[in-house]
Scaffold this motif. Structure first.
Motif, PDB file in Angstrom:
ATOM      1  N   ARG A 107     -34.142  11.263  17.900  1.00  0.00           N
ATOM      2  CA  ARG A 107     -34.060  11.449  16.455  1.00  0.00           C
ATOM      3  C   ARG A 107     -33.726  12.897  16.080  1.00  0.00           C
ATOM      4  N   LEU A 108     -34.437  13.851  16.680  1.00  0.00           N
ATOM      5  CA  LEU A 108     -34.207  15.239  16.306  1.00  0.00           C
ATOM      6  C   LEU A 108     -32.822  15.706  16.736  1.00  0.00           C
ATOM      7  N   MET A 109     -32.348  15.211  17.874  1.00  0.00           N
ATOM      8  CA  MET A 109     -31.002  15.581  18.309  1.00  0.00           C
ATOM      9  C   MET A 109     -29.938  14.947  17.426  1.00  0.00           C
ATOM     10  N   SER A 110     -30.115  13.671  17.093  1.00  0.00           N
ATOM     11  CA  SER A 110     -29.076  12.963  16.330  1.00  0.00           C
ATOM     12  C   SER A 110     -29.083  13.354  14.865  1.00  0.00           C
ATOM     13  N   GLU A 111     -30.285  13.471  14.254  1.00  0.00           N
ATOM     14  CA  GLU A 111     -30.348  13.775  12.829  1.00  0.00           C
ATOM     15  C   GLU A 111     -30.058  15.249  12.538  1.00  0.00           C
ATOM     16  N   MET A 112     -30.499  16.141  13.403  1.00  0.00           N
ATOM     17  CA  MET A 112     -30.355  17.568  13.148  1.00  0.00           C
ATOM     18  C   MET A 112     -29.191  18.207  13.893  1.00  0.00           C
ATOM     19  N   GLY A 113     -28.791  17.627  15.022  1.00  0.00           N
ATOM     20  CA  GLY A 113     -27.688  18.192  15.790  1.00  0.00           C
ATOM     21  C   GLY A 113     -26.488  17.294  15.906  1.00  0.00           C
ATOM     22  N   TYR A 132     -44.063   8.694  12.236  1.00  0.00           N
ATOM     23  CA  TYR A 132     -43.170   9.615  11.535  1.00  0.00           C
ATOM     24  C   TYR A 132     -41.787   9.646  12.178  1.00  0.00           C
ATOM     25  N   THR A 133     -41.750   9.652  13.491  1.00  0.00           N
ATOM     26  CA  THR A 133     -40.473   9.713  14.192  1.00  0.00           C
ATOM     27  C   THR A 133     -39.626   8.474  13.920  1.00  0.00           C
ATOM     28  N   LEU A 134     -40.279   7.325  13.829  1.00  0.00           N
ATOM     29  CA  LEU A 134     -39.557   6.074  13.617  1.00  0.00           C
ATOM     30  C   LEU A 134     -39.046   5.920  12.189  1.00  0.00           C
ATOM     31  N   PHE A 135     -39.806   6.407  11.195  1.00  0.00           N
ATOM     32  CA  PHE A 135     -39.497   6.066   9.808  1.00  0.00           C
ATOM     33  C   PHE A 135     -39.140   7.243   8.898  1.00  0.00           C
ATOM     34  N   LEU A 136     -39.356   8.475   9.370  1.00  0.00           N
ATOM     35  CA  LEU A 136     -39.169   9.597   8.468  1.00  0.00           C
ATOM     36  C   LEU A 136     -37.726   9.787   8.042  1.00  0.00           C
ATOM     37  N   PHE A 137     -36.769   9.363   8.838  1.00  0.00           N
ATOM     38  CA  PHE A 137     -35.353   9.539   8.517  1.00  0.00           C
ATOM     39  C   PHE A 137     -34.721   8.243   8.016  1.00  0.00           C
ATOM     40  N   GLY A 161     -35.412   6.875   4.760  1.00  0.00           N
ATOM     41  CA  GLY A 161     -35.566   6.706   3.322  1.00  0.00           C
ATOM     42  C   GLY A 161     -36.434   7.802   2.740  1.00  0.00           C
ATOM     43  N   SER A 162     -37.109   7.500   1.655  1.00  0.00           N
ATOM     44  CA  SER A 162     -37.916   8.486   0.946  1.00  0.00           C
ATOM     45  C   SER A 162     -39.021   9.055   1.836  1.00  0.00           C
ATOM     46  N   PRO A 163     -39.020  10.367   2.116  1.00  0.00           N
ATOM     47  CA  PRO A 163     -40.086  10.944   2.940  1.00  0.00           C
ATOM     48  C   PRO A 163     -41.449  10.857   2.278  1.00  0.00           C
ATOM     49  N   GLU A 164     -41.490  10.901   0.932  1.00  0.00           N
ATOM     50  CA  GLU A 164     -42.774  10.779   0.238  1.00  0.00           C
ATOM     51  C   GLU A 164     -43.404   9.426   0.493  1.00  0.00           C
ATOM     52  N   THR A 165     -42.589   8.376   0.462  1.00  0.00           N
ATOM     53  CA  THR A 165     -43.097   7.024   0.717  1.00  0.00           C
ATOM     54  C   THR A 165     -43.606   6.896   2.136  1.00  0.00           C
ATOM     55  N   VAL A 166     -42.874   7.450   3.089  1.00  0.00           N
ATOM     56  CA  VAL A 166     -43.275   7.387   4.493  1.00  0.00           C
ATOM     57  C   VAL A 166     -44.627   8.069   4.695  1.00  0.00           C
ATOM     58  N   VAL A 167     -44.811   9.248   4.096  1.00  0.00           N
ATOM     59  CA  VAL A 167     -46.074   9.980   4.232  1.00  0.00           C
ATOM     60  C   VAL A 167     -47.211   9.229   3.544  1.00  0.00           C
ATOM     61  N   PHE A 169     -32.777  20.707   3.982  1.00  0.00           N
ATOM     62  CA  PHE A 169     -33.790  20.132   4.857  1.00  0.00           C
ATOM     63  C   PHE A 169     -34.353  18.844   4.263  1.00  0.00           C
ATOM     64  N   TYR A 170     -34.635  18.864   2.960  1.00  0.00           N
ATOM     65  CA  TYR A 170     -35.159  17.672   2.307  1.00  0.00           C
ATOM     66  C   TYR A 170     -34.141  16.528   2.374  1.00  0.00           C
ATOM     67  N   ASP A 171     -32.860  16.856   2.176  1.00  0.00           N
ATOM     68  CA  ASP A 171     -31.824  15.827   2.286  1.00  0.00           C
ATOM     69  C   ASP A 171     -31.792  15.237   3.689  1.00  0.00           C
ATOM     70  N   LYS A 172     -32.002  16.080   4.702  1.00  0.00           N
ATOM     71  CA  LYS A 172     -32.008  15.594   6.083  1.00  0.00           C
ATOM     72  C   LYS A 172     -33.140  14.601   6.321  1.00  0.00           C
ATOM     73  N   LEU A 173     -34.269  14.829   5.647  1.00  0.00           N
ATOM     74  CA  LEU A 173     -35.411  13.926   5.832  1.00  0.00           C
ATOM     75  C   LEU A 173     -35.114  12.521   5.328  1.00  0.00           C
ATOM     76  N   TRP A 174     -34.159  12.398   4.418  1.00  0.00           N
ATOM     77  CA  TRP A 174     -33.755  11.061   3.969  1.00  0.00           C
ATOM     78  C   TRP A 174     -33.013  10.318   5.067  1.00  0.00           C
TER      79      TRP A 174
END
Length: 491
Positions: free
Chosen positions: A189-195, A278-283, A285-291, A420-425
């Motif tokens: 996830r971190l490699m694909s979403e951020m890199g 968090y790793t499965l669902f944070l990216f 949709g809405s990060p607020e909903t996930v939390v 960063f917030y956009d990336k969390l979506w």
């Protein structure tokens, strides 16, 4: 001694054998009726999975003195050492659960493979073996048995560290899923979403987990690699079972009935479960909903587990732990964002790439390919409008030059809290709005290793997003190299 213990659980043994026996019968029938490509029964697979998934029921029932105060008083009063009790319990689990799994799935696999070998094929049987279900069935057998043993081992850990049946059961599934998913998903996830990188994980990510059961049944995976995962994971399970004896012998009759015997174990499982969630669902949709959903689940688990000691101070402590874990996880994700996936955006395969194929594609806007004509015909069927150079192969230096140009533009974006917030979506999420992939041009770079096209392997797959102006500059610079012809569709 173990056989006598096993007879007290005859109901579970009968139910399990009905499930696995039915699965075996369905698979054998399918293999006899259709010995060609589609010779694996999906219903049989589901029943085999069900038979493996109820392993916690077996282990928890066998280790009943750890959660039942009445049984605990009786068992601990018997003239047996802790070593004898533990060995008896482990052998009982083997007789009740693992042995039927090996026998029934082994019969189904053997019949599937043997029937295939007697089919009068009119095509190349070697190709059929390496690309269809018989080989897949053999690999699945090894991985299935290993996965069941893994689940049993995790249940043994949870049974020894908990003192109530409910906690033993749901902590087993939380721990097993987290151990399997967290290492692989955090990396991916971190490699694909951020890199933007999608590279193949190493074999270590598939040891002692369920992950190999999903990835290593692929017939392109070497059978020796499958055996390495199987043997290594089995040895790890056996090692953990032996190590858990030293914790088992510390249990006494007074711990039965307590929800959690080892608080360190509880905190580790909760931490690992929250990180996995968090790793499965944070990216997605809405990060607020996930939390928010994570907070509800987190608090419910604590309330159910420690309902006898509920107080305002305890609830505040739980909220503090949750907040600290969430902030720490988001901080790690933020570091990944600032470093473009911990530098993965600059990844290029280290091996020699002479003769490799390389594709640079824009989502419906431009496509350029360099490499052999055989590669183009084998792999580029989905790219009908691809523009390619009239040459047999390109050099390692040329491949790297193209990739470096693309990665220069991929890493050129400015960092900000809004970014960063956009990336969390999530760049691939359909639930967000104003996503990066909606407002920018999408690009992809793929590299295939040199060799026969049918054996080709994509060793790099990188996605990134550019503004319209950056996209035009990238296309211009790629064209100037003379390595790729670019076919554009922009007006």
């Amino acid at each position: 001694m173990a056989l006598g213990e096993a007879r007290t659980h005859v109901r579970f043994f009968v139910i399990l054998n009905i499930i696995l026996g039915t699965a075996c019968l369905l698979q054998v029938t399918q293999a006899i009726g259709n010995r060609a490509y589609n010779n694996v029964s999906e219903t049989a697979l589901l029943l085999f999975i069900l038979g493996g998934a109820i392993a916690p029921t077996c282990v928890i029932s066998v280790f009943r003195e750890l959660h039942n105060p009445q049984q605990s008083d009786v068992v601990y009063s018997l003239p047996m050492s802790a070593k004898e009790r533990y060995a008896s319990r482990i052998l009982t689990v083997f007789y009740l659960q693992l042995l039927p799994v090996i026998v029934w799935s082994g019969i189904a696999t053997a019949v599937t493979v043997l029937l295939f070998n007697y089919v009068p094929w009119e095509v190349d049987s070697w190709w059929i073996w390496h690309n269809t279900r018989p080989r897949e069935a053999l690999q699945m057998f090894f991985l299935y048995v290993t996965s069941v043993l893994f689940l049993e081992t995790v249940t043994v850990i949870c049974a020894i560290c908990c003192g109530r049946r409910a906690e033993m059961r749901y902590f087993t599934y939380i721990a097993a899923i987290s151990i399997s998913a967290a290492p692989l998903m955090i990396r991916t996830r971190l490699m694909s979403e951020m890199g933007g990188q999608v590279t193949k994980p190493g074999i270590i990510y598939f040891l002692w987990s369920f992950s190999a059961l999903g990835d290593y049944v692929d017939t392109s995976i070497s059978i020796w690699r499958v055996l390495l995962v199987t043997v290594s994971s089995t040895l790890i399970s056996l090692g953990v079972i032996v190590a858990m004896f030293f914790f088992y012998r510390k249990r006494d009759a007074g711990t039965a009935g307590k929800p959690v015997v080892s608080r360190i174990f509880f905190e580790l499982v909760i931490l690992l479960g929250l990180v996995t969630y968090y790793t499965l669902f944070l990216f997605e949709g809405s990060p607020e909903t996930v939390v928010a959903v994570a907070l509800i689940i987190y608090m419910v688990i604590h309330l159910v587990t420690f309902r006898d000691i509920l107080s305002g101070r305890k609830v505040a402590w739980w909220l503090g732990k949750f907040t600290a874990t969430t902030v720490l996880f988001l901080f790690i994700v933020f570091v990944a964002y600032m470093t473009d996936g911990f530098g993965s955006i600059h990844y290029i395969p280290s091996r020699n790439l002479d003769g490799a194929g390389i594709l640079v594609s824009g989502d419906g806007y431009m496509t350029g390919y360099a490499g052999s004509e055989a590669y183009r015909r084998s792999w580029m069927r989905d790219y009908n409008d691809v523009e390619y150079m009239d040459r047999k192969e390109i050099t390692d230096a040329e491949v790297r030059k193209v990739v470096e140009i693309c990665q220069k533009y991929a890493a050129s974006g400015k960092k900000s809290m809004k970014g960063f917030y956009d990336k969390l979506w999530g760049t691939e999420s359909y639930y967000g709005f104003l996503r990066e992939s909606d407002r920018n041009e999408a690009f992809e770079v793929k590299i295939w290793l040199p060799g026969k096209p049918e054996d080709a392997e994509a060793v790099m797959d990188q996605q990134f997003y550019l503004t319209y102006g950056q996209a035009l500059q990238l296309v211009k610079e790629l064209e100037e190299t003379g390595i790729l012809n670019i076919r554009r569709f922009w007006k």
